[in-house]
Design an enzyme around this catalytic site. Structure first.
Site, PDB file in Angstrom:
ATOM      1  N   LYS A 107      48.127  75.160 166.437  1.00 58.24           N
ATOM      2  CA  LYS A 107      48.050  74.623 165.079  1.00 58.24           C
ATOM      3  C   LYS A 107      49.294  75.018 164.304  1.00 58.24           C
ATOM      4  O   LYS A 107      49.849  76.094 164.505  1.00 58.24           O
ATOM      5  CB  LYS A 107      46.795  75.134 164.386  1.00 58.24           C
ATOM      6  CG  LYS A 107      45.545  74.583 165.049  1.00 58.24           C
ATOM      7  CD  LYS A 107      44.293  75.032 164.371  1.00 58.24           C
ATOM      8  CE  LYS A 107      43.112  74.388 165.112  1.00 58.24           C
ATOM      9  NZ  LYS A 107      41.848  74.769 164.562  1.00 58.24           N
ATOM     10  N   HIS A 135      44.072  76.692 160.656  1.00 58.96           N
ATOM     11  CA  HIS A 135      45.303  76.466 159.903  1.00 58.96           C
ATOM     12  C   HIS A 135      45.469  77.507 158.792  1.00 58.96           C
ATOM     13  O   HIS A 135      46.584  77.946 158.509  1.00 58.96           O
ATOM     14  CB  HIS A 135      45.329  75.046 159.326  1.00 58.96           C
ATOM     15  CG  HIS A 135      45.500  73.995 160.373  1.00 58.96           C
ATOM     16  ND1 HIS A 135      44.425  73.332 160.930  1.00 58.96           N
ATOM     17  CD2 HIS A 135      46.609  73.522 160.973  1.00 58.96           C
ATOM     18  CE1 HIS A 135      44.873  72.480 161.831  1.00 58.96           C
ATOM     19  NE2 HIS A 135      46.197  72.568 161.888  1.00 58.96           N
ATOM     20  N   GLY A 170      41.110  71.842 156.431  1.00 53.03           N
ATOM     21  CA  GLY A 170      41.254  72.517 155.146  1.00 53.03           C
ATOM     22  C   GLY A 170      42.411  72.031 154.289  1.00 53.03           C
ATOM     23  O   GLY A 170      42.314  72.002 153.064  1.00 53.03           O
ATOM     24  N   SER A 183      44.519  68.914 159.575  1.00 52.42           N
ATOM     25  CA  SER A 183      43.850  70.162 159.229  1.00 52.42           C
ATOM     26  C   SER A 183      42.640  69.829 158.370  1.00 52.42           C
ATOM     27  O   SER A 183      42.766  69.106 157.375  1.00 52.42           O
ATOM     28  CB  SER A 183      44.806  71.068 158.440  1.00 52.42           C
ATOM     29  OG  SER A 183      44.097  72.097 157.785  1.00 52.42           O
TER      30      SER A 183
END
Length: 109
Positions: A3, A30, A75, A73
């Site tokens: 990531k 992430h 988030g 991602s």
């Protein structure tokens, strides 16, 4: 693969806006990548540090090496993979073939 996050910041000294890419194979999320990246960036004098998205990078050793940039991602949302690729092209020149994919699923090189 691992990531990565795309980070926007203000450069130390000049105050110029910059984009930085950070990724670590040992980070599960992430947010973990960002957490690990912050101390060295702050120590180097970067200001206004913020994550503008994330994704994944898959590397294959060469010659020539291959890099596939893809994913998102949960988030932070999807990073601008084209911007990420431009940063790596500037860094590696033609020694690495870089491919950007819009699909979020796993890839093979």
């Amino acid at each position: 693969d691992f990531k990565y996050v795309l980070i926007a910041a203000t450069a130390a000294g000049s105050g110029k806006p910059v984009h930085l890419v950070r990724g670590y194979v040992d980070c599960e999320y992430h947010a973990d990548v960002l957490e690990e990246a912050l101390p060295p960036l702050e120590g180097a004098g970067y200001d206004n540090i913020r994550c503008v998205g994330g994704g994944r990078i898959k590397l294959e050793k060469g010659p020539p090496g291959q890099m596939v940039i893809y994913g998102t991602s949960d988030g932070f949302g999807r990073a601008d993979h084209d911007k990420t690729a431009a940063i790596f092209r500037q860094l590696y020149g033609g020694s690495v073939q870089i491919e950007v994919r819009t699909a979020d699923d796993a890839v093979s090189c």
